[in-house]
Scaffold this motif. Sequence first.
Motif, PDB file in Angstrom:
ATOM      1  N   PHE A 288      53.338 -17.251 -31.426  1.00 24.77           N
ATOM      2  CA  PHE A 288      52.305 -17.077 -30.412  1.00 24.77           C
ATOM      3  C   PHE A 288      52.307 -15.706 -29.747  1.00 24.77           C
ATOM      4  O   PHE A 288      51.393 -15.387 -29.016  1.00 24.77           O
ATOM      5  CB  PHE A 288      52.427 -18.168 -29.341  1.00 24.77           C
TER       6      PHE A 288
ATOM      7  N   ARG B  91      49.355 -14.204 -27.370  1.00 27.73           N
ATOM      8  CA  ARG B  91      49.554 -14.082 -25.937  1.00 27.73           C
ATOM      9  C   ARG B  91      49.178 -12.694 -25.448  1.00 27.73           C
ATOM     10  O   ARG B  91      48.718 -12.515 -24.346  1.00 27.73           O
ATOM     11  CB  ARG B  91      50.986 -14.430 -25.548  1.00 27.73           C
TER      12      ARG B  91
ATOM     13  N   ALA C  46      49.657 -21.175 -24.864  1.00 25.63           N
ATOM     14  CA  ALA C  46      50.025 -19.752 -24.960  1.00 25.63           C
ATOM     15  C   ALA C  46      49.205 -18.924 -23.976  1.00 25.63           C
ATOM     16  O   ALA C  46      49.692 -17.946 -23.396  1.00 25.63           O
ATOM     17  CB  ALA C  46      49.802 -19.256 -26.393  1.00 25.63           C
TER      18      ALA C  46
END
Length: 337
Positions: free
Chosen positions: A14, A18, A67
Amino acid sequence: MKEQRREGDAFAFFAPLRETACECMKTVLTKSPVEAAEFIRRGGIVAFPTETVYGLGANVFDAQAIAKIFSAKKRPNDNPLIAHVGEIEQIKLLVSEISEMANKFIEAFFPAPLTLVLPKSAEVPLIATANLQTIGVRMPRNNLTLEFLKACQTPVVAPSANLSGKPSPTTWQSVSEDLDGRIECILQSAATEIGLESTVLDCTAETPFVLRAGAITLEELKKIEPRTKLYQSLKTKNPKSPGLKHRHYSPRAKVIFQGSGFKIQDSKFKAYIGLNMPREEFELVKICATIDEYAHSIFEFFRRCDREKIEIIYCETVEECGIGLALMDRLKRAAEN
Ligand code: TXA
Ligand code: MG
């Protein structure tokens, strides 16, 4: 989206998402829990009121939406999120087991400002729990929150809706101050009732441990399970509740406890909050009639001090029992920074 990767990979996967999730967006303000819930159902992140503080929510089973929470808040990724349910039945979706002891706490308190840490179910993605095999679960005690959660048709993970390190927001305006343009929607309501975050109670061992003090007090918990203890080693490098090691609840101003005979620095632009009128002069003063009001006001007062460029905030100490334990915990942590 269900988690399909190896356990340790949750954050590696992720990380790129992010970084890109925080492009400026229009944050919709609404008073309708159904409209706000629609954003959650479509994979968005939504700030919503609870009886404690405002939370920033996402569908617990949607790893990409989760996220976005870490990104919008700039939250360290080793700090797990609390899952909120609108109905007791939903707890089963989140945990692999509910012990007899945990059941006693649920029956005695839920809905309540109380989070129980339990073993997580395989369906909850690891990004929600920061790779822990446990999950914090709570059912808020607020009708609007419950309406919103029911309309989401899924449990919702939510940390407090502030930028990481800042005081938790107790009004939608404070949420907006931190997160406008970074989240899809804010569900607007009045200031939250309690003003401090929930009590976090670890129920994964034989003895229940209070990891974070809150409005459900140690005294009340002990009535249900007399062995309940306060978890003491808050200073260790690997505390049981990862959030406890991070910078927290801090205004920009320096926070100092006011004891008898304390030397007040006259040169500074200073504020005072407490139960008793101080003898000295302050630029900003808040006197609270009760400890409950003090707890209710503290985070908003910190934020106001920052807006008004206060340099030092003097806080009266209170007895560490009942809600006073939670209040002193937050004051001590604010003073550490
Ligand atoms: O009242 C509240 O609890 C608010 C509202 C929105 O529900 N939420 C909140 O979330 O304060 P947050 O993320 O700001 O604080 C959650 C705390 C952190 O200290 C975190 O480390 C701890 O709960 N926590 C969450 N899951 C945990 C777990 N599985 N094991 C141990 N601690 C956990
Ligand atoms: Mg928080």
